[in-house]
Design a protein around this motif. Structure first.
Motif, PDB file in Angstrom:
ATOM      1  N   ILE A 205       0.840  -1.210   0.000  1.00 42.39           N
ATOM      2  CA  ILE A 205       0.000   0.000   0.000  1.00 42.39           C
ATOM      3  C   ILE A 205       0.870   1.252   0.000  1.00 42.39           C
ATOM      4  CG2 ILE A 205      -2.070  -1.021   1.004  1.00 42.39           C
ATOM      5  CD1 ILE A 205      -1.052   0.110   3.737  1.00 42.39           C
ATOM      6  N   GLY A 206       1.889   1.228  -0.847  1.00 41.80           N
ATOM      7  CA  GLY A 206       2.680   2.426  -1.059  1.00 41.80           C
ATOM      8  C   GLY A 206       1.931   3.371  -1.981  1.00 41.80           C
ATOM      9  N   THR A 207       2.651   4.216  -2.673  1.00 43.79           N
ATOM     10  CA  THR A 207       2.025   5.220  -3.534  1.00 43.79           C
ATOM     11  C   THR A 207       1.163   4.581  -4.615  1.00 43.79           C
ATOM     12  OG1 THR A 207       3.955   6.643  -3.174  1.00 43.79           O
ATOM     13  CG2 THR A 207       2.474   7.222  -4.980  1.00 43.79           C
ATOM     14  N   ILE A 208       1.694   3.542  -5.277  1.00 45.28           N
ATOM     15  CA  ILE A 208       0.951   2.880  -6.349  1.00 45.28           C
ATOM     16  C   ILE A 208      -0.273   2.160  -5.799  1.00 45.28           C
ATOM     17  CG2 ILE A 208       1.048   1.109  -8.142  1.00 45.28           C
ATOM     18  CD1 ILE A 208       2.621   3.593  -8.836  1.00 45.28           C
ATOM     19  N   GLY A 209      -0.085   1.371  -4.748  1.00 42.83           N
ATOM     20  CA  GLY A 209      -1.203   0.633  -4.155  1.00 42.83           C
ATOM     21  C   GLY A 209      -2.301   1.549  -3.667  1.00 42.83           C
ATOM     22  N   ASN A 210      -1.919   2.641  -2.992  1.00 46.80           N
ATOM     23  CA  ASN A 210      -2.894   3.597  -2.470  1.00 46.80           C
ATOM     24  C   ASN A 210      -3.691   4.271  -3.577  1.00 46.80           C
ATOM     25  OD1 ASN A 210      -3.348   3.931   0.275  1.00 46.80           O
ATOM     26  ND2 ASN A 210      -1.350   4.854   0.602  1.00 46.80           N
ATOM     27  N   THR A 211      -2.998   4.698  -4.610  1.00 44.51           N
ATOM     28  CA  THR A 211      -3.668   5.389  -5.714  1.00 44.51           C
ATOM     29  C   THR A 211      -4.607   4.446  -6.453  1.00 44.51           C
ATOM     30  OG1 THR A 211      -1.674   6.746  -5.957  1.00 44.51           O
ATOM     31  CG2 THR A 211      -3.308   6.891  -7.711  1.00 44.51           C
ATOM     32  N   LEU A 212      -4.196   3.185  -6.608  1.00 39.47           N
ATOM     33  CA  LEU A 212      -5.060   2.194  -7.248  1.00 39.47           C
ATOM     34  C   LEU A 212      -6.314   1.948  -6.413  1.00 39.47           C
ATOM     35  CD1 LEU A 212      -5.512   0.148  -9.530  1.00 39.47           C
ATOM     36  CD2 LEU A 212      -4.237  -1.524  -8.166  1.00 39.47           C
ATOM     37  N   LEU A 213      -6.167   1.880  -5.101  1.00 42.71           N
ATOM     38  CA  LEU A 213      -7.329   1.710  -4.225  1.00 42.71           C
ATOM     39  C   LEU A 213      -8.327   2.851  -4.433  1.00 42.71           C
ATOM     40  CD1 LEU A 213      -5.528   0.650  -0.914  1.00 42.71           C
ATOM     41  CD2 LEU A 213      -7.101  -0.758  -2.247  1.00 42.71           C
ATOM     42  N   ASN A 214      -7.818   4.057  -4.519  1.00 47.77           N
ATOM     43  CA  ASN A 214      -8.681   5.220  -4.730  1.00 47.77           C
ATOM     44  C   ASN A 214      -9.395   5.150  -6.074  1.00 47.77           C
ATOM     45  OD1 ASN A 214      -9.670   7.950  -4.147  1.00 47.77           O
ATOM     46  ND2 ASN A 214      -8.243   8.617  -5.736  1.00 47.77           N
ATOM     47  N   LEU A 215      -8.722   4.576  -7.079  1.00 51.55           N
ATOM     48  CA  LEU A 215      -9.288   4.506  -8.426  1.00 51.55           C
ATOM     49  C   LEU A 215     -10.415   3.488  -8.523  1.00 51.55           C
ATOM     50  CD1 LEU A 215      -9.030   5.474 -11.389  1.00 51.55           C
ATOM     51  CD2 LEU A 215      -7.362   3.648 -11.736  1.00 51.55           C
ATOM     52  N   ILE A 216     -10.310   2.381  -7.789  1.00 51.34           N
ATOM     53  CA  ILE A 216     -11.285   1.297  -7.976  1.00 51.34           C
ATOM     54  C   ILE A 216     -12.382   1.234  -6.919  1.00 51.34           C
ATOM     55  CG2 ILE A 216      -9.566  -0.115  -9.154  1.00 51.34           C
ATOM     56  CD1 ILE A 216      -9.370  -1.829  -6.638  1.00 51.34           C
ATOM     57  N   ILE A 217     -12.232   1.941  -5.797  1.00 56.39           N
ATOM     58  CA  ILE A 217     -13.163   1.775  -4.678  1.00 56.39           C
ATOM     59  C   ILE A 217     -14.621   2.076  -5.045  1.00 56.39           C
ATOM     60  CG2 ILE A 217     -12.759   4.118  -3.801  1.00 56.39           C
ATOM     61  CD1 ILE A 217     -13.497   0.926  -1.734  1.00 56.39           C
ATOM     62  N   ALA A 218     -14.829   2.978  -5.996  1.00 55.47           N
ATOM     63  CA  ALA A 218     -16.203   3.363  -6.342  1.00 55.47           C
ATOM     64  C   ALA A 218     -16.761   2.596  -7.539  1.00 55.47           C
ATOM     65  CB  ALA A 218     -16.263   4.861  -6.627  1.00 55.47           C
ATOM     66  N   LYS A 219     -16.002   1.654  -8.084  1.00 55.88           N
ATOM     67  CA  LYS A 219     -16.471   0.920  -9.259  1.00 55.88           C
ATOM     68  C   LYS A 219     -17.641   0.007  -8.894  1.00 55.88           C
ATOM     69  CE  LYS A 219     -13.324   2.870 -11.704  1.00 55.88           C
ATOM     70  NZ  LYS A 219     -13.698   3.972 -12.626  1.00 55.88           N
ATOM     71  N   PRO A 220     -18.704   0.020  -9.703  1.00 55.36           N
ATOM     72  CA  PRO A 220     -19.925  -0.743  -9.349  1.00 55.36           C
ATOM     73  C   PRO A 220     -19.721  -2.262  -9.343  1.00 55.36           C
ATOM     74  CG  PRO A 220     -20.083   0.183 -11.572  1.00 55.36           C
ATOM     75  CD  PRO A 220     -18.873   0.798 -10.942  1.00 55.36           C
ATOM     76  N   TRP A 221     -18.705  -2.768 -10.050  1.00 53.86           N
ATOM     77  CA  TRP A 221     -18.489  -4.212 -10.091  1.00 53.86           C
ATOM     78  C   TRP A 221     -17.733  -4.738  -8.876  1.00 53.86           C
ATOM     79  CZ3 TRP A 221     -13.291  -4.829  -9.835  1.00 53.86           C
ATOM     80  CH2 TRP A 221     -12.491  -3.840 -10.374  1.00 53.86           C
TER      81      TRP A 221
END
Length: 504
Positions: A205-221
């Motif tokens: 959950i470094g910079t890449i992991g954190n940013t990816l979490l932010n990108l996918i958290i709201a995805k309906p799937w």
């Protein structure tokens, strides 16, 4: 002796005058090949076994001794298939559906019916990949090889058949013959039992992991999000924050890698070991190759123990080598011996080549869209030109390659690290895999058993190359493969006692 060969479900009947009272297996094969020469338009022969169960009919094609009969026996005994034909079959198209039937003596075919064909599997003697699609040329060579000693010019007539083209589009190839046939059977079974991707795991959950979490958290799937890191305190805060971003998604802090794999359909590996002595084998991305490989070994133990059959996206550098290490290590037991009880080659994808390609687009005005990149992410890229929309040839432009390789260092002159490009590339590949269809630029195991970046198409979950290589590119990549194998040997040698090491 008068022999009658037929194909149940069709009007095809062939009469052969046999000298002698008995028919040997060799003579029977020769007569079957003779009938193949006489097949009318609309029918295609396969040297294959034919099986069926309640849901599907499958053909397994291969040359003599390739293992298709042994594989069929496993499918019959373990997965409840019924054997319909065990040597030669004929395939045809009827009202939009493929059908197949035994090409055999009338006596042996008594009571048999046509079988609706849903899949055609080819078994390969040489390819190192576990499951993939062949190119047009590879498919024809395989087709010819299975029907030896029939003349290839005779067999070329089948290339013009719609049935042949449907089979080629439908086919799936099983390689890695050094593994056991049980593995082939399990690959076939897992292909038919693929799940929708709704549970994502992230390691690191470094910079890449954190940013990816932010990108996918709201995805309906997205239904479940599993995260793991050595920083447990930070995990707790991120978990609380993510839950407030989307209360509909279940956010889990996994206690172990095994817990994460047991509850994930796709896992992103994005860890970065800190405060480790740098072991430099060459290039910036290789600076932590040894320390990262130790973590990959640990992850591979959990992959094996959980019998994981989802997908893995490797972001941790060096991407190509770590992707190979994850696949290789997962198929090695704790004593250091390869037993092929781990990942399949179509489960592991290294992320980076697509990012290199986008950077090239930024740097180079290419309105014809005829430039591509293949090879190792970052350090050993090869610039190519697309020829006739189907082949790649080496293109010389050292200046452009240098600018692509310097793109990340240029970003870090002004900020701590690259973020948005890598994260969006991860997400794009995730989306292609989630939809089981599309085009992507990833690092994956090739036919020689080396992981390098390539442009591939995903069709119903099966990978195929988009382009064939011209000779100059083939030679250049073969040289790069030799370099990669040096890294592999170093990891195996230096890993003994540290993360298992490979003994065989």
């Amino acid at each position: 002796m008068r022999l009658i060969f037929n194909v149940p479900g069709t009007n095809l009947t062939y009469i052969i005058n046999h000298k002698g009272e008995r028919l040997s297996p060799k003579e029977k094969k020769e007569y079957r090949l003779e009938t193949v020469r006489k097949l009318p338009r609309g029918f295609v022969p396969l040297h294959a076994v034919l099986l069926k169960n309640k849901k599907r009919g499958i053909a397994i094609s291969g040359s003599s001794g390739s293992g298709k009969t042994t594989l069929a026996e496993i499918l019959v005994n373990k997965f409840k298939y019924k054997l319909v034909a065990n040597d030669f079959i004929v395939v045809w198209n009827q009202k939009g559906n493929l059908y197949a039937s035994d090409l055999n003596s009338k006596e042996n075919n008594r009571g048999k019916q046509k079988t609706k064909l849903t899949s055609v599997f080819f078994v390969s003697d040489k390819d190192k990949r576990d499951i993939y699609k062949q190119s047009e040329n590879e498919f024809f060579e395989h087709f010819v090889g299975t029907l030896y000693p029939l003349d290839r010019n005779l067999l070329k007539k089948f290339e013009q058949e719609d049935v042949y083209r449907i089979i080629r589009a439908l086919h799936i190839c099983l390689g890695n013959k050094t593994s056991n046939k049980q593995r082939w059977a399990e690959i076939i079974n897992s292909y038919y039992n693929s799940k929708k991707i709704a549970r994502i795991g992230i390691i690191g959950i470094g910079t890449i992991g954190n940013t990816l979490l932010n990108l996918i958290i709201a995805k309906p799937w997205l239904r479940i999000l599993n995260i793991i890191s050595t920083d447990r305190k930070k995990l707790k805060g991120i978990s609380l924050d993510l839950r407030s971003a989307n209360p509909q998604v279940l956010v889990n802090i996994s206690k172990t890698y095994r817990d994460l794999f047991n509850n994930s359909d796709l896992v992103v590996i994005a860890f970065n070991v800190k405060n480790e002595p740098l072991v430099v084998f060459g290039g910036e991305r290789n600076m932590k190759i040894y320390s990262h490989a130790k973590v990959i070994w640990e992850i591979s133990r959990s992959v094996r123990n959980s019998k994981y059959r989802g997908f893995l996206l490797v972001v941790t550098n060096p991407v190509d080598i770590m992707s190979w290490a994850l696949y290789e290590f997962s198929n090695i037991n704790d004593k250091g011996y390869r037993d092929w009880n781990g990942l399949y080659s179509n489960q592991v994808y290294g992320i980076g080549l697509g990012l290199d390609y986008k950077r090239m687009q930024v740097l180079e005005n290419n309105p014809e869209n005829n430039l591509e990149l293949v090879g190792e992410h970052g350090e050993n890229l090869t610039l190519c030109r697309v020829i006739d929309e189907s082949k790649l040839s080496v293109m010389k432009n050292d200046k452009l390659l240098k600018l692509i390789k310097e793109y990340s260092p240029e970003i870090r002159k002004y900020t701590d690290r690259t973020i948005f490009g890598p994260v969006h590339e991860i997400y794009e590949v995730l989306q292609v895999i989630r939809k089981r269809s599309g085009e992507m630029r990833v690092s994956l195991l090739n036919d020689n058993g080396v992981v390098l970046g390539d442009v591939v198409k995903l069709q119903n979950g099966i990978i195929s190359r988009k382009f064939e290589y011209k000779n100059n590119l083939q030679r250049k990549l073969e040289s790069l493969e030799k370099v990669q194998r040096v890294y592999y040997k170093l990891l195996k040698k230096n890993g003994a006692g540290e993360f298992g090491g490979v003994k065989k």
